[in-house]
Design an enzyme around this catalytic site. Structure first.
Site, PDB file in Angstrom:
ATOM      1  N   HIS A 121     -10.920  -4.307   2.644  1.00 53.69           N
ATOM      2  CA  HIS A 121     -10.864  -3.964   4.060  1.00 53.69           C
ATOM      3  C   HIS A 121     -11.785  -2.819   4.428  1.00 53.69           C
ATOM      4  O   HIS A 121     -12.003  -2.558   5.619  1.00 53.69           O
ATOM      5  CB  HIS A 121      -9.428  -3.597   4.438  1.00 53.69           C
ATOM      6  CG  HIS A 121      -8.931  -2.365   3.743  1.00 53.69           C
ATOM      7  ND1 HIS A 121      -8.704  -2.326   2.390  1.00 53.69           N
ATOM      8  CD2 HIS A 121      -8.640  -1.128   4.206  1.00 53.69           C
ATOM      9  CE1 HIS A 121      -8.283  -1.123   2.043  1.00 53.69           C
ATOM     10  NE2 HIS A 121      -8.242  -0.375   3.127  1.00 53.69           N
ATOM     11  N   ASP A 122     -12.353  -2.126   3.444  1.00 54.47           N
ATOM     12  CA  ASP A 122     -13.225  -0.977   3.692  1.00 54.47           C
ATOM     13  C   ASP A 122     -14.702  -1.280   3.457  1.00 54.47           C
ATOM     14  O   ASP A 122     -15.531  -0.374   3.518  1.00 54.47           O
ATOM     15  CB  ASP A 122     -12.827   0.195   2.784  1.00 54.47           C
ATOM     16  CG  ASP A 122     -11.585   0.920   3.273  1.00 54.47           C
ATOM     17  OD1 ASP A 122     -11.306   0.876   4.483  1.00 54.47           O
ATOM     18  OD2 ASP A 122     -10.890   1.533   2.435  1.00 54.47           O
ATOM     19  N   GLU A 146      -6.505   3.495  -5.942  1.00 57.03           N
ATOM     20  CA  GLU A 146      -7.832   3.634  -5.340  1.00 57.03           C
ATOM     21  C   GLU A 146      -8.353   5.034  -5.649  1.00 57.03           C
ATOM     22  O   GLU A 146      -7.763   6.025  -5.238  1.00 57.03           O
ATOM     23  CB  GLU A 146      -7.775   3.422  -3.831  1.00 57.03           C
ATOM     24  CG  GLU A 146      -9.149   3.524  -3.187  1.00 57.03           C
ATOM     25  CD  GLU A 146      -9.097   3.702  -1.674  1.00 57.03           C
ATOM     26  OE1 GLU A 146     -10.025   3.224  -0.994  1.00 57.03           O
ATOM     27  OE2 GLU A 146      -8.143   4.333  -1.176  1.00 57.03           O
ATOM     28  N   ASP A 180      -3.269   4.141  -2.254  1.00 56.91           N
ATOM     29  CA  ASP A 180      -4.418   4.483  -1.433  1.00 56.91           C
ATOM     30  C   ASP A 180      -4.874   5.920  -1.680  1.00 56.91           C
ATOM     31  O   ASP A 180      -4.052   6.845  -1.767  1.00 56.91           O
ATOM     32  CB  ASP A 180      -4.036   4.324   0.048  1.00 56.91           C
ATOM     33  CG  ASP A 180      -5.157   4.661   0.988  1.00 56.91           C
ATOM     34  OD1 ASP A 180      -6.110   3.866   1.065  1.00 56.91           O
ATOM     35  OD2 ASP A 180      -5.093   5.727   1.641  1.00 56.91           O
ATOM     36  N   ASP A 234       0.841  -1.186   0.000  1.00 60.79           N
ATOM     37  CA  ASP A 234       0.000   0.000   0.000  1.00 60.79           C
ATOM     38  C   ASP A 234       0.882   1.243   0.000  1.00 60.79           C
ATOM     39  O   ASP A 234       1.773   1.378   0.850  1.00 60.79           O
ATOM     40  CB  ASP A 234      -0.892   0.016   1.246  1.00 60.79           C
ATOM     41  CG  ASP A 234      -2.365  -0.130   0.909  1.00 60.79           C
ATOM     42  OD1 ASP A 234      -2.835   0.662   0.073  1.00 60.79           O
ATOM     43  OD2 ASP A 234      -3.027  -1.009   1.471  1.00 60.79           O
TER      44      ASP A 234
END
Length: 563
Positions: A335-336, A262, A209, A109
């Site tokens: 994960h979100d 992202e 990210d 990330d």
């Protein structure tokens, strides 16, 4: 599967990351090696053979950098150090080597929209030390009046007043995550140094990210209350210089590295534009398709209601506008987001619907991303109170609603929290029916889902018809079949409210995928497919219909055909 020789290799623009299956690991919740209740890097290394047996090609490692952990590692204090709870750099190197020894790759990330407020850069910036003075977005003014009306994505104002500097700083996420000022060329140089540092240590790419938030406009204009989303997000999302900043990042990333950005707030057209413009992004995470089940405000009770035709329309647009023209990141969870089975499947048909979702993701055009636990059909948990919730986003939004008087108690938002909290994806990995699910010898940092005695890796691996073994077979099928990777996509029966069916074509090779995305039997009707001589390549029931057209498919039945 009968593989003919009709495929023209000159038609295929091959890249290793297009043919890969990615497995996302949330380290805190994956596997704990030292009994402190927190997953760690040595714990991941202990499970590398598990990943190899599943057949995945790439591990995406969520942040393991040094962090005070206000947002589970996405608030980074030192990009070149490992968080103590997770181990040290030697542990990370052993994990890298273990993956590479098994021909798996590792991507990290890259969190560079913001840092922790404990990062050295921020500490020096608040003291206005030399070049660091302008590393973040600072605006002087009265401590009683923020610079504008922007709201944070985590709830509350996007500005906090710093007494030491006597100025406001911007944070589009948590107040402990100040946004870097990308207008400052020194910041961009510092970030590219971080990128190069990690590439020199042998990583194979980055998941970037919050990359859509890097650029903020001069003057920080007020947000429009009539715009969708938090106030001001139309200004700090896909800002005016974003393409320029991504070009600079791409210049230091080698062609063979894998990159996925992202981009919250991006449309399919935006995703294609940023992939096409340069060397920075191979693919983009964009989220329109994950909005089909969002039930309005947090006090509503219609969460989880969604339309399959609308979902098909969104996914087909992504296939035509992004996957066909550039490349697509295929995902329904991470994960979100809540657990896929609880969101897009049916817990009453947990095994069948988990297999259906896997069939869907692994037979579309793009690179599939699996999130830990998805391969065994892990489900959402249940929160009885706000005190049980760790997720900073959920807590921030609920506390704002309570403070504003919009709700009087947690019970009024309980439906929304139990549907959409990010903690659902962060409950510890369920390895076995043993004590503490074999995740840890200590007290888990976040409570386990109570169903770990029934849903766990040990049982799934041993059961030849489990969700895990279905995923393993799907991954193997995709690896062997270029048509499922590179073939063209065509939607069938777009208005059908139960069946999601489509074809994949690559020269003479033809595949048909039929998914009954419902809890009732459904008939696949299509005038556009002649598949009476179809061969079943894989199905999630004992025996799929041999002639799929006009055949009845059982609840959440999914099958892939060669025809």
């Amino acid at each position: 599967m009968t593989q003919t020789m009709s495929i023209d290799e000159s038609r295929i623009d091959r890249d290793w990351w297009k043919e890969a299956v990615v497995y996302q690991i949330y380290p805190r919740s994956f596997n704990d090696s030292d009994g402190d209740g927190v997953g760690d890097i040595p714990g991941i290394t202990e499970r590398v053979d598990y990943l190899d047996d599943l057949g995945v090609d790439v591990v995406w490692l969520c942040p393991v950098y040094d962090s005070p952990n206000h947002d589970n590692g996405y608030d980074i204090r030192d990009y070149r150090a490992i968080m103590d709870e997770f181990g040290d750099m030697a542990d990370w190197e052993r994990l890298r080597d273990a993956l590479h020894d098994r021909d798996m790759k590792i991507i990290m990330d890259l969190v560079v929209n913001h840092t922790s407020n404990e990062h050295e850069w921020f500490q020096r910036s608040r003291r206005e030390e030399g070049e660091y003075a302008d590393y973040y977005h600072w605006v002087e003014g009265s401590p009683d009046e923020p610079p504008n009306n922007w709201e944070s994505l985590f709830g509350g104002p996007a500005w906090s007043y710093d007494e030491e500097r006597g100025a406001w700083y911007l944070h589009v996420f948590n107040e402990n995550q100040p946004d870097l000022n990308w207008r400052n060329p020194d910041v961009r140089t510092a970030v590219t140094d971080v990128v190069t540092w990690w590439l020199d240590r042998g990583i194979d790419g980055f998941r970037m990210d919050a990359i859509s938030h890097l650029s903020k406009p001069e003057g920080y204009p007020d947000g429009d209350p009539d715009e969708h989303g938090p106030l001001g997000s139309e200004h700090y999302t896909l800002g005016p210089r974003l393409g320029e900043y991504l070009d600079e990042l791409g210049a230091v990333i080698p062609d063979e590295a894998m990159t996925a950005g992202e981009m919250g707030g991006a449309s399919a057209a935006d995703a294609r534009e940023y992939i096409e413009r340069g060397d920075c992004l191979d693919m983009v995470f964009h989220f329109d398709h994950l909005g089909v089940d969002q039930g309005g405000d947090w006090t509503g009770d219609d969460w989880g209601e969604w339309s399959l035709p609308e979902f098909k329309e969104l996914m087909t647009r992504n296939q035509r506008e992004v996957a066909r023209e550039t490349w697509e990141a295929l995902f329904l969870g991470n994960h979100d987001h809540p657990r896929i089975v609880s969101r897009f499947g049916d817990e009453a048909y947990r095994r069948e619907s988990a297999k259906l979702v896997g069939t869907f993701l692994l037979t579309m055009r793009g690179t599939p991303y699996l999130y830990q636990g998805q391969e065994i059909g892990m489900t959402n948990t249940e929160f009885e109170s706000l005190e049980e919730v760790d997720d900073a986003m959920t807590v921030g939004i609920v506390e704002d609603l309570l403070a504003d008087g919009a709700v009087d108690s947690f019970d009024e938002v309980r439906t929304a929290v139990n549907y959409r909290s990010r903690d659902h994806a962060r409950t510890p990995m369920q390895w076995a029916a043993a004590d503490r699910a074999d995740f840890t010898d200590g007290d888990p940092w976040l409570a386990l889902n109570d169903n770990y005695t029934d849903v766990n890796v040990e049982d799934a691996v041993a059961d030849t018809e489990s969700v895990w073994n279905h995923y393993r077979r799907l991954i193997e099928l995709r690896r062997e079949d270029p048509a499922l990777v590179y073939g063209d996509y065509e939607l069938l029966a777009p208005e059908d409210e139960q069946i999601y069916a489509y074809t994949r074509h690559l020269d003479g090779e033809r595949r048909l995928v039929v998914c009954n995305w419902s809890a009732e039997p459904a008939t696949f009707e299509s005038d556009g497919v002649a598949a009476s001589d179809a061969e079943v390549l894989i199905g999630n029931y004992d025996s799929a219909p041999s002639d799929p057209v006009d055949a009845q498919f059982r609840p959440f039945e999914a099958a892939v055909y060669e025809y």
